[in-house]
Design an enzyme around this catalytic site. Structure first.
Site, PDB file in Angstrom:
ATOM      1  N   GLY A  11      -6.023  -6.399  17.497  1.00 57.84           N
ATOM      2  CA  GLY A  11      -6.668  -6.554  16.198  1.00 57.84           C
ATOM      3  C   GLY A  11      -6.228  -7.836  15.526  1.00 57.84           C
ATOM      4  O   GLY A  11      -5.038  -8.051  15.321  1.00 57.84           O
ATOM      5  N   LYS A 187       1.802   7.468   2.335  1.00 54.34           N
ATOM      6  CA  LYS A 187       0.885   6.327   2.294  1.00 54.34           C
ATOM      7  C   LYS A 187      -0.560   6.802   2.133  1.00 54.34           C
ATOM      8  O   LYS A 187      -1.348   6.194   1.405  1.00 54.34           O
ATOM      9  CB  LYS A 187       1.027   5.509   3.589  1.00 54.34           C
ATOM     10  N   SER A 251      -7.502  -3.066   0.207  1.00 56.88           N
ATOM     11  CA  SER A 251      -8.325  -3.401   1.373  1.00 56.88           C
ATOM     12  C   SER A 251      -9.728  -2.824   1.239  1.00 56.88           C
ATOM     13  O   SER A 251     -10.712  -3.453   1.635  1.00 56.88           O
ATOM     14  CB  SER A 251      -7.660  -2.877   2.653  1.00 56.88           C
TER      15      SER A 251
END
Length: 297
Positions: A11, A187, A251
């Site tokens: 990635g 998270k 994001s």
């Protein structure tokens, strides 16, 4: 280079480039890209890391994700693709020798359901990244916020060489934790609050605290999620992240602003699937899915 650990990163988005920049000098590193054009550019120009006013160019070796021979030679593979791209690369990961240790650093928790497909004998590590990063172009990444990488063992055992390379860069701290569920769920909780809100509003994280109405909405969502995902001091932790990343866009907000697919399914669906109504979070989920539909992504 001959004595260095062979580390691959799958990635080449913001996170992949950031991790490559920070491990390139400590390992024999290969960055695996989806597009041939990007790997060729990285090999020609190197990787540029922007950190505040500092600009650093780093020599990088890159190749395509389809290069299974090179993938098979890696001792550690850091999987840095987004949640929605994991299914496409799972067949590739399944074919790799079980000697290749895998470290996943995705947002959300949807990938946990696919790990059993990778074999029972392989060492699998699960991690989360607290860094903020943005990809400026195919060869340039902006380090927007310094944080930590936390990881834990899902199955198998971390050998001494992998443990050493993960902790080899003091400027890029990596911490080992006992419970992967604990770090993943914390998270997940924070992302499930901040990301959908900022994506719908298209604002920086800090605005969720500055605007009284948006702050009230944040508190409602925290209270909802706590019903199915109890996290100690959850509101304080969410507000702290908003504060320390005040000038950053999440994001998911960046994905929406650029009409890209978001990770809403990987982050929010695992929480909605727990069965409670969670009306505010569910509303945000449908808003974002609807916006994706309008953008044809």
């Amino acid at each position: 280079m001959a004595n260095q650990l062979k580390v691959g990163i799958i990635g080449a988005g913001a996170m992949g480039l950031l991790y490559a920049a920070n491990f390139a000098e400590k390992a024999e590193l290969t960055l695996f890209t989806r597009r041939k054009e990007q790997s060729e550019l990285l090999n020609q120009k190197g990787l540029s890391l922007k950190d505040n006013v500092e600009l650093k160019n780093i020599h990088i070796q890159a190749t395509e994700i389809t290069d299974t021979a090179e993938l098979s030679e890696q001792q550690l593979l850091i999987v840095a693709v987004k949640q929605y791209s994991l299914q496409a690369i799972l067949p590739i990961l399944q074919k790799l020798p079980e000697t290749v240790t895998l470290l996943f650093i995705q947002n959300g928790a949807a990938h946990l359901d696919s790990l059993s497909l990778l074999g029972a004998k392989r060492t699998i590590l699960l991690g989360i990244s607290e860094h903020g990063a943005g990809r400026e172009n195919d060869t340039t990444v902006i380090w927007r916020g310094h944080g930590r990488t936390k990881y834990s063992v899902y199955q198998g055992e971390v050998n001494a060489y992998v443990a050493e390379i993960l902790q080899s860069n003091p400027a890029f701290p990596v911490e080992k934790h006992d419970s992967y569920l604990e770090i993943i769920q914390e998270k997940l909780f924070i992302n499930a609050v901040i990301n959908p809100l900022t994506a719908v509003l298209q604002v920086q994280n800090g605005k969720l605290l500055e605007n009284e109405e948006w702050h009230a909405l944040l508190k409602i969502i925290v209270k909802e999620i706590q019903m199915v995902l109890p996290i100690e001091n959850a509101l304080e932790k969410v507000e702290t992240i908003c504060r320390v990343t005040a000038t950053n866009f999440s994001s998911m907000a960046l994905d929406r602003m650029n009409n890209r697919m978001t990770e809403i399914d990987g982050i929010v669906l695992p929480i909605l699937a727990k069965g409670e109504s969670l009306p505010t979070l569910r509303t945000l989920y449908h808003l974002i899915k609807g916006l994706e539909g309008e953008s044809n992504v």
